[in-house]
Design an enzyme around this catalytic site. Structure first.
Site, PDB file in Angstrom:
ATOM      1  CB  CYS A   1      31.862   9.928  10.683  1.00  8.72           C
ATOM      2  SG  CYS A   1      30.694  11.115  10.043  1.00  8.72           S
TER       3      CYS A   1
ATOM      4  CB  CYS B   1      32.062  13.625  11.258  1.00 11.16           C
ATOM      5  SG  CYS B   1      30.603  12.644  11.642  1.00 11.16           S
TER       6      CYS B   1
END
Lengths: 402, 105
Positions: free
Chosen positions: B32, B29
């Site tokens: 993230c 991700c």
């Protein structure tokens, strides 16, 4: 106020980093301004990056990491900040780049490479269920949907390629497609992969009306555009791949944008504002890929360097000259200008006027600032201001400049 | 920041008598990973006010789903083990996270 940089590049994705390499290698003082803590842009968020020439086995983050290292090797400086405006100072040359954090950078040229981000459609339930079954990023969230049934919205390359990737995880995919049966926006190769994949089914002529659920998504309401009929499809997740929107809000009113909000550039990546360039996905262009963003970045970098040199030359030799100067606007393809040259050189020598020539074929920047519409035009400058002008003069008419 | 797994989730989050912010993240991700350094900075800035934790969904997928997390990035605030707030989405900013942290301090 801070020092004046040669170039500020706004955005650290493929376009911005490529511009950074070219600018820094061209010995320009270069700052890349990036809003997030990590550079790499959208490419750093995709695992499947199989079409960057010469590199067949690397992930998006790998390639973007290499771009960044390359920048650092040539001395690009990285700064963190979210741009909220670009303004040209009164002299028409220096640009001010302001950030939400309250910082102001000053630079001779700006390359806007702020990219784009996934489009949010705004359908009922979309926001509410984001990260609760609604996703915009297959590589981020595929894990969650192992053995589950999902719906994919969209039919472009991203939608189709990411669907094929998702079939490695999920039980089934229903793609909701706007078009008639058999028509996808994706290219042929991607289409064939999707049609051949038995985990992927299609719902044609349809749009998603609503995403339903309680704590998590449990279905979608789909409307058939031909019949107007609304039906429900049970699913555990909805992946949205309906294109991107450019990050150009801060340019509105300064730089000319297309209807969709993308930056309008010419083939040198120049915008309508002299010294402001665009590169990468943020541009109004045909193909948005890492390789085209990198190409844009290189072009914008070289164009910005040329712009800077032209402006500096102008400032130094005309605006800041300590005596009067004659400026000839010409074009090497124009015979009249060539013919005038010996007379002009003689006139300048006799009048002790230094002669500056501006090639309007290379750049229209300065010519258009002084509304030079026909060539050859010769203008006399005194203390940085125009005092006399002759348009398409004969040799004798040059004396009007005396 | 405290690392949460399925082994210590109950002790550190579910049975904790206070506020815990859990940063659900994953190695694939990108957003993230972009947010992470800023989240760590927040945990230092507001150290002692609330508990800060992160949870790598790798190996803890079912645990995350059990908490209604099916996408990243997800920043979830728990009060006495109960899920109170779930911030998420690609466009999630560190300012939004900080404002929520402040509201719980």
């Amino acid at each position: 106020m801070s020092d004046i940089l040669d170039v500020v590049i706004v955005g650290g994705g493929a376009g911005g980093l490529s511009a950074g390499i070219y600018c820094a290698r061209g010995k320009m003082s270069t700052v890349v301004l990036e809003a997030s803590a990590k550079t790499g842009g959208q490419a750093a968020k995709t695992n499947e990056l199989e079409n960057y020439p010469g590199i067949d086995q690397a992930t998006g983050p790998d390639i973007m990491g290499a771009f960044r290292n390359h920048c650092e090797r040539f001395g690009v400086e990285f700064k963190r900040g979210t741009v909220d405006g670009i303004k040209v100072e009164d002299n028409g040359f220096i640009k001010q780049i302001t950030t939400k954090e309250g910082e102001t950078l000053r630079a001779k040229s700006v390359i806007v490479a702020t990219g784009a981000q996934p489009r949010v459609l705004g359908i009922k339930g979309e926001r509410e269920f984001t990260s609760k079954g609604v996703s915009y990023c297959a590589t981020c969230d595929a894990d969650f949907f192992e053995e589950l049934d999902i719906v994919v919205v969209g039919s472009g390359n991203t939608a189709v390629e990411e669907s094929v990737f998702l079939t490695k995880f999920v039980n089934s995919i229903k793609m909701i497609v706007l078009h008639d049966e058999g028509i996808l926006d994706a290219d042929r190769t991607a289409q064939e992969q999707a049609f051949a994949n038995d985990k992927i089914d299609f719902v044609w002529n349809s749009t998603v009306e609503e995403i339903c659920g309680e704590d998590l998504v449990n279905g979608v309401k789909v409307k058939n555009l031909k019949t107007g009929e609304v039906s429900e499809i049970e699913c555990d997740g909805v992946f949205m791949f309906v294109g991107t929107v450019p990050n150009t809000e801060f340019l509105k009113g300064t730089v000319e944008l297309s209807k969709g909000g993308y930056i309008k550039v010419d083939d040198q990546m120049a915008t309508n504002v002299p010294g402001v360039f665009g590169a990468g996905d943020v541009n109004d262009k045909f193909l948005r890929q890492v390789v085209t963003a990198a190409a844009d970045g290189a072009i914008a970098a070289v164009a910005s360097e040329r712009y800077m040199q032209e402006e500096e030359n102008w400032q130094e030799r005309v605006l800041e000259a300590d005596q009067d100067v004659a400026v000839m606007f010409w074009n090497p393809l124009d015979k009249d200008g060539m013919a005038l040259m010996p007379d002009l050189e003689r006139f300048c020598k006799e009048s002790e006027l230094p002669l500056v020539t501006i090639d309007t074929y290379k750049s229209q920047n300065i010519a258009s600032r002084y509304n030079v519409e026909q060539i050859p035009t010769v203008v006399r400058f005194s203390e940085g201001k125009e005092t006399k002008r002759v348009v398409r003069p004969s040799g004798e008419e040059l004396s009007q400049l005396a | 920041m405290l690392e949460i797994t399925k082994e210590n989730f109950d002790a550190e989050v579910k049975d904790f008598d206070g506020i815990v912010m859990v940063d659900f993240w994953g190695e694939t991700c990108g957003r993230c990973l972009e947010l992470m350094p800023d989240v760590v900075a927040l945990s230092e800035k507001y150290d002692g006010k609330i508990k800060f934790a992160k949870l790598n969904i790798k190996g803890n997928r079912r645990l995350a789903m059990g908490q209604g997390v099916m996408g990243l990035p997800s920043i979830v605030f728990f009060d006495k083990g109960e899920k109170k707030e779930h911030l998420s989405g690609e466009e999630l900013t560190i300012e939004e996270i900080e404002n929520t942290v402040k509201a719980y301090c």
